[in-house]
Design a protein around this motif. Structure first.
Motif, short mmCIF file in Angstrom:
data_model
loop_
_atom_site.label_atom_id
_atom_site.label_comp_id
_atom_site.label_asym_id
_atom_site.label_seq_id
_atom_site.Cartn_x
_atom_site.Cartn_y
_atom_site.Cartn_z
N ASN A 286 -16.90 29.71 -80.91
CA ASN A 286 -16.71 28.40 -80.29
C ASN A 286 -16.93 27.27 -81.27
N HIS A 287 -17.90 27.46 -82.17
CA HIS A 287 -18.13 26.42 -83.16
C HIS A 287 -16.94 26.30 -84.11
N CYS A 288 -16.39 27.43 -84.54
CA CYS A 288 -15.21 27.40 -85.42
C CYS A 288 -14.05 26.69 -84.72
N LEU A 289 -13.90 26.97 -83.45
CA LEU A 289 -12.83 26.34 -82.67
C LEU A 289 -13.04 24.82 -82.62
N LEU B 30 -7.54 31.09 -84.65
CA LEU B 30 -8.74 31.86 -84.33
C LEU B 30 -8.38 33.25 -83.83
N ALA B 31 -7.37 33.33 -82.97
CA ALA B 31 -6.96 34.64 -82.44
C ALA B 31 -6.54 35.56 -83.59
N VAL C 133 -14.05 36.86 -76.01
CA VAL C 133 -14.71 35.91 -76.92
C VAL C 133 -14.11 34.51 -76.81
N MET C 134 -12.78 34.45 -76.63
CA MET C 134 -12.14 33.14 -76.55
C MET C 134 -12.03 32.61 -75.12
N ALA C 135 -12.54 33.41 -74.18
CA ALA C 135 -12.52 33.01 -72.76
C ALA C 135 -11.11 32.62 -72.33
N CYS C 136 -10.16 33.53 -72.62
CA CYS C 136 -8.78 33.28 -72.19
C CYS C 136 -8.21 34.59 -71.66
N SER C 137 -6.96 34.53 -71.17
CA SER C 137 -6.35 35.74 -70.60
C SER C 137 -5.78 36.62 -71.70
N LEU C 138 -5.51 37.87 -71.35
CA LEU C 138 -4.87 38.81 -72.29
C LEU C 138 -3.50 38.29 -72.71
#
Lengths: 130, 192
Positions: free
Chosen positions: B82-85, B142-143, B160-165
């Motif tokens: 999250n910090h890198c993002l 990031l992905a 980790v990225m709190a997103c969908s597949l």
């Protein structure tokens, strides 16, 4: 499966994330198609080119630990300073204001600057017998 | 991954109680992975170093909230990601950099990336890598880093990225297409 359908799935195929049956279809196509196979190779090379392993050097790690802990310590000091600024200073200011108000609050008795109703026995002071 | 000696969870509990030595041991154990992630994601050595330090600092501040449900390593990794993002988003996307500027950086190396003639090897110039990755939006970048540098599965990346597949698949696909197009441009330009 045509070329476009294969290219559409190459990213997932590369990552081994395709469903087994579809993955097998893609692999089969790549075995037979030089153009799509070349595209798959380019994708593989891209990852290797961009992402180099970061070697773990113990001396470098120790130095990093020291830097982090120095920042943790600074952070603790800063946190205290922020607390003092947010709470202690205003609390002290209020207390001081209260004290000053108590000292200088005007009262009905001008002879009692402390604002306390001091009952002065004038006779006792003047030595007059009760 | 827990090392011999006190487990990460025990060290985290002690660190939350003010034990700096316990926190220092956690940093020692997890520094290589966090630094590798920041280095791979952000490119520039000083930015990566700063981001890695900042990630640990954020973890230290948040220790009281570490419940132990996930492993400490996973929890820390999420903070670092999250910090890198945040850093990437703050930097903004440098789409404005022209391909000519990239060519100036190291056109022959970029062209060689896709070449079949030599074995696949990492681009030596980290600045070139950084410029290339800067063409991607933060989420794509990031992905791709989590997949290529860390070898995370799609499901792990989504977590980790709190997103969908589907978002993970889409981000990876677009990132690769974008980068392939750029490097192909230089391959064609060099006639490779």
């Amino acid at each position: 499966m045509n070329h476009e359908q294969v290219k559409e799935r190459l990213s997932e195929w590369l990552d081994g994330e395709l469903d087994a049956a579809i993955g097998a279809d893609v692999s089969g196509h790549l075995d037979a198609c030089a153009s799509c196979n070349a595209e798959a190779s380019r994708l593989k090379r891209l990852g290797a080119a961009l992402f180099k392993p970061f070697p773990a050097d113990p001396r470098s790690t120790e130095a990093f630990v020291a830097r982090v802990m120095a920042r943790v310590e600074e952070d603790a000091v800063s946190a205290w300073e922020r607390f003092a600024a947010l709470f202690l200073a205003p609390a002290f200011g209020l207390a001081l204001a209260g004290l000053l108000l108590a000292i200088y609050l005007p009262s009905s008795d001008d002879d009692a600057p402390l604002g306390v109703a001091m009952s002065i026995d004038a006779d006792a002071v003047l030595g007059v017998a009760p | 991954m827990d090392e011999p000696g006190p487990k990460d969870g025990e060290l985290a509990r002690r660190a939350a109680g003010g034990d700096d030595a316990a926190f220092a041991e956690l940093v020692r154990r997890h520094a290589p992975r966090v630094r590798a992630l920041c280095s791979a994601t952000l490119g520039g050595p000083s930015e990566a170093e700063d981001a890695a330090q900042e990630a640990f600092l954020k973890a230290h501040r948040a220790l009281a909230r570490f419940s132990g449900q996930a492993s400490f390593g996973t929890w820390l990794h999420r903070i670092a990601v999250n910090h890198c993002l945040d850093v990437l988003r703050a930097a903004g996307r440098r789409r404005s950099e022209s391909l000519d500027a990239l060519l100036e950086a190291d056109g022959s190396a970029l062209g060689g990336v896709l070449s079949e003639a030599s074995p696949a090897k990492a681009l030596e110039d980290r600045d070139t890598v950084k410029r290339l990755l800067a063409r991607l939006n933060p989420e794509q970048r990031l992905a791709l880093t989590l997949r290529e540098a860390e070898g995370l599965s799609y499901e792990e990346i989504a977590s980790v990225m709190a997103c969908s597949l589907d978002s993970v698949k889409s981000r990876l696909k677009r990132a690769r297409i974008e980068l392939l197009e750029i490097t192909r441009h230089f391959s064609d330009a060099d006639g490779v």
